[in-house]
Design an enzyme around this catalytic site. Structure first.
Site, PDB file in Angstrom:
ATOM      1  N   GLY A 170      57.608 -61.822 -26.070  1.00 32.59           N
ATOM      2  CA  GLY A 170      57.350 -61.573 -27.485  1.00 32.59           C
ATOM      3  C   GLY A 170      56.230 -62.446 -28.016  1.00 32.59           C
ATOM      4  O   GLY A 170      55.307 -62.840 -27.294  1.00 32.59           O
ATOM      5  N   GLY A 171      56.326 -62.788 -29.286  1.00 29.88           N
ATOM      6  CA  GLY A 171      55.303 -63.624 -29.913  1.00 29.88           C
ATOM      7  C   GLY A 171      55.195 -64.993 -29.284  1.00 29.88           C
ATOM      8  O   GLY A 171      54.159 -65.663 -29.396  1.00 29.88           O
ATOM      9  N   GLY A 407      18.626 -63.537 -15.065  1.00 28.19           N
ATOM     10  CA  GLY A 407      19.390 -64.124 -16.159  1.00 28.19           C
ATOM     11  C   GLY A 407      20.500 -65.029 -15.688  1.00 28.19           C
ATOM     12  O   GLY A 407      20.877 -65.988 -16.378  1.00 28.19           O
ATOM     13  N   ALA A 408      21.043 -64.750 -14.508  1.00 24.31           N
ATOM     14  CA  ALA A 408      22.106 -65.592 -13.970  1.00 24.31           C
ATOM     15  C   ALA A 408      21.595 -66.999 -13.681  1.00 24.31           C
ATOM     16  O   ALA A 408      22.327 -67.981 -13.793  1.00 24.31           O
ATOM     17  CB  ALA A 408      22.681 -64.960 -12.706  1.00 24.31           C
TER      18      ALA A 408
END
Length: 522
Positions: A170-171, A407-408
């Site tokens: 749950g939460g 870009g890496a």
């Protein structure tokens, strides 16, 4: 009226004896409940985790009724020591109302967290609970909300480690998700927002707790867990090891270990070049490289099973704790994808928050191409790694082992991202892209004309690739523009890292532009 100090000794002894009897009775009940499931009690777990005799419990009687023979609540809180360092402990007790959280339990946890933040000590939570106490309704949910807020307040101030030793549903799952590290046991821990019964009722899907939120799923697929332990002892042992590399708070420097230079470490470091093939397309195990470079060959991996194309973890160089980020050649060629980017960025961000220097070992052919990655948001999620390195103010040392493309190359701790020292091995390939891809773009027209003329296109392509490799696929341009501080042999790697860390240890966090908040791609 008789004061406490004036009470007859027999009455006090009887009262204390009664409380001790209740405590013993409670532990017997806890053992009966937990041992039948193959699990330990909350206090047994605390004893295994902490240095012997150091646990100081607080709020022990909260939520109980001594006169009615009911002692304690569903959570044990207190302070202790791990390797002589003070820590705050939260241990849910499943033998009391299923370890569910109500008003009393929430108050105890919040009280402990306030103390831990004020005293600047790590917070370790041993979680084993049925979630919010249904009988207390919204009051229990409110306590979870306050715990989430307090956890967020402690983030980046003190290290927070969550050890899942049973159900977490749950939460309640968002509590550990907000902490720095999550550790799960292989067969007995589960994390899910909605349990199997709810899933079955709503969707008709028949699924087990393990398939829905087991340790394997969260360690290898979702990335929620940072370590999958074989059992509770392994989970607590990993917790102790992890904590040894971390400072107690953001106000302290990274830990220093007693260290004396020795022949074994130097011998291992001298062999590192033999582990990396010259052929950039041939794979190898980067973890083995790291273990040859760090003190005593000891490297503690984090999220080993998730996004294995990038390796992160902790080690030491000449006794100084460091965080290590490296591309893993033997998994998807070490390319960066959405998961690897997020894994590395979160780790870099943690090291930045807690003053831990970062050593980056680069061997990356670029971002993983394809529609799957583009649709998964590689632009947005890949930008997280940029933000992490660009905002890090701890010492940054980067070694380009074999190749760094496009870009890496930029995002993996390059000089332009703020690294203090960058070095490369002599044969490193540093360029916008590999020679094959570059030739297809740069010489597209010539290759087309040669093909139309019936010439040997493959021979021409190899000539173009060789020329491109000679001119562009090498560290020379990076050296000329100051993007590299020098070339080093593989055998010099360990000593270069050590000397760089010594030089950078006086680095001070620069004053940033004043603003209310940045807006990174979370």
């Amino acid at each position: 009226m008789t004061s406490f100090g004036q009470r007859p000794a027999q009455t006090c002894d009887t009262y204390i004896s009664h409380v001790q009897h209740l405590h013993t009775k409670g532990e017997e009940r806890a053992r009966a409940v937990q041992h039948a499931k193959g699990k330990k009690t909350a206090r047994e777990r605390i004893s295994l985790l902490l240095d012997p005799g150091t646990f100081h419990e607080i709020g022990r009687f909260a939520g109980g009724n001594i006169d009615e023979d009911y002692l304690g609540s569903g959570v044990v809180t207190g302070f202790g020591e791990i390797s002589g360092r003070a820590v705050a402990i939260i241990a849910q007790d499943f033998s009391v109302r299923g370890g569910t959280l109500g008003d009393v339990e929430g108050t105890k946890i919040l009280h402990l967290m306030d103390h831990a933040i004020d005293m600047r000590m790590p917070i370790i939570s041993l979680l084993d609970s049925g979630g919010a106490r249904i009988q207390e309704g919204v009051a229990a949910l409110s306590q979870y909300g306050q715990i989430f807020r307090k956890t967020s307040a402690a983030s980046g101030v003190v290290p927070q480690i969550s050890v899942i030793l049973g159900p977490c549903a749950g939460g309640a799952v968002y509590g550990p998700a907000l902490t720095d590290f999550v550790i799960m046991t292989k067969d007995s821990s589960y994390m899910f927002v909605t349990g199997p019964e709810v899933v079955r009722a709503v969707t008709g899907e028949d699924v087990t707790s393990n398939d829905l939120g087991g340790a394997q799923l969260h360690s290898a697929t979702t990335g929620v867990a940072h370590y999958m332990a074989h059992d509770e002892e392994d989970a607590l042992d990993y917790t102790r090891s992890l904590l040894s590399y971390l400072p107690s708070s953001s106000e302290e420097d990274a830990p220093r270990f007693a260290y004396t230079a020795n022949d074994d470490d130097e011998a291992r470091a001298s062999e590192v070049g033999q582990l990396v093939p010259v052929n950039p397309k041939q794979s190898y195990d980067m973890v083995e490289v790291i273990e040859h470079l760090v003190d005593h060959g000891e490297f503690l991996q984090v999220q080993e099973l998730f996004a294995a194309n990038v390796v992160v973890g902790f080690g030491a160089f000449a006794g100084r704790s460091v965080g290590i980020v490296a591309n893993q050649s033997c998994v998807d060629a070490g390319t960066l994808d959405v998961h690897a980017s997020e894994k590395a960025s979160r780790f870099v961000q943690f090291c930045h928050a807690f003053n831990i220097p970062i050593v980056t070992l680069v061997d990356v052919p670029g971002y993983r191409p394809g529609t799957e990655q583009e649709r998964a948001g590689i632009i947005r999620r890949g930008a997280k790694l940029i933000t992490a390195y660009a905002t890090a103010t701890v010492p940054l040392v980067t070694i380009i082992v074999r190749k760094a493309y496009g870009g890496a190359y930029i995002v993996m701790g390059s000089k332009s991202m703020g690294a203090d020292f960058n070095y490369a091995w002599p044969g490193a390939e540093i360029t916008v892209m590999g020679s094959e891809g570059a030739v297809n773009i740069v010489h597209r027209k010539e290759l087309k004309e040669l093909k139309a003329a019936g010439s040997d296109v493959q021979r021409a392509r190899k000539r173009f690739e060789q020329a491109y490799s000679t001119q562009a696929v090498n560290p020379n341009l990076s050296l000329e523009i100051g993007a590299l501080d020098g070339l080093i042999t593989p055998e010099q790697t360990r000593q270069t890292i050590i000397s760089s860390l010594v030089l950078a240890q006086a680095k001070r966090r620069p004053q940033r532009i004043e603003r209310h908040s940045s807006n990174p791609p979370l």
